[in-house]
Write an enzyme that holds these catalytic residues in place. Structure first.
Site, PDB file in Angstrom:
ATOM      1  CB  CYS A 177     -36.241  21.856  34.061  1.00 19.17           C
ATOM      2  SG  CYS A 177     -36.680  19.737  34.128  1.00 19.17           S
ATOM      3  CB  CYS A 230     -33.654  13.585  31.685  1.00 20.03           C
ATOM      4  SG  CYS A 230     -32.937  15.302  31.544  1.00 20.03           S
TER       5      CYS A 230
END
Length: 147
Positions: A33, A102
């Site tokens: 990503c 994250c």
């Protein structure tokens, strides 16, 4: 989708930058990503006296980096090692499930910075005791990003 706290840390991230003479540096990334994080620490008497980060990624990646550095600043190394992805996510008022990776990256970058510091100090026994001796830049476990 994001809490107000996530948006606040995204719009006004704390501790952004580089510490040129850092005592420890931890870098992690997820090429799937595109999230890349580096955390820099300055340590005195086993306490994190300064911490900065550079993050390239989504709002959650920037917000979790900001929060992780805020949580770690002023902590001892052992206290900072207790900062987990859950700790970071909770401090931000939660993250969507597909963005939890994250907060994992932020906690991992912090651990790597501490491991780098201990290694540079020749504190190999402590690295092993804390379970940080297996960390290396090449071995970062990638998580699949769901956008």
């Amino acid at each position: 989708m994001y809490s107000e706290k996530v948006m606040e840390h995204f719009r006004n991230p704390r501790n952004v930058g580089v510490i040129e003479d850092a005592d420890g540096v931890g870098t992690v990334g997820n090429p799937v990503c595109g999230d890349m994080m580096t955390i820099y620490i300055k340590v005195k008497d086993d306490k994190i006296v300064d911490i900065k980060f550079q993050t390239f990624g989504c709002a959650a990646a920037i917000a979790t980096s900001s929060m992780a550095t805020e949580l770690a600043k002023g902590k001892t190394l052992e206290e900072a090692l207790k900062i987990t992805k859950k700790t970071v996510a909770e401090a931000l008022g939660g993250l969507p499930p597909q963005k939890m990776h994250c907060s994992n990256l932020a906690a991992e970058a912090l651990k790597r910075a501490i491991a780098d510091y201990l290694k540079k100090q020749g504190r190999i026994d402590e690295l092993k005791r804390l379970g940080l001796d297996k960390l290396s830049e090449e071995e970062h476990e990638e998580e699949v990003c769901e956008v």
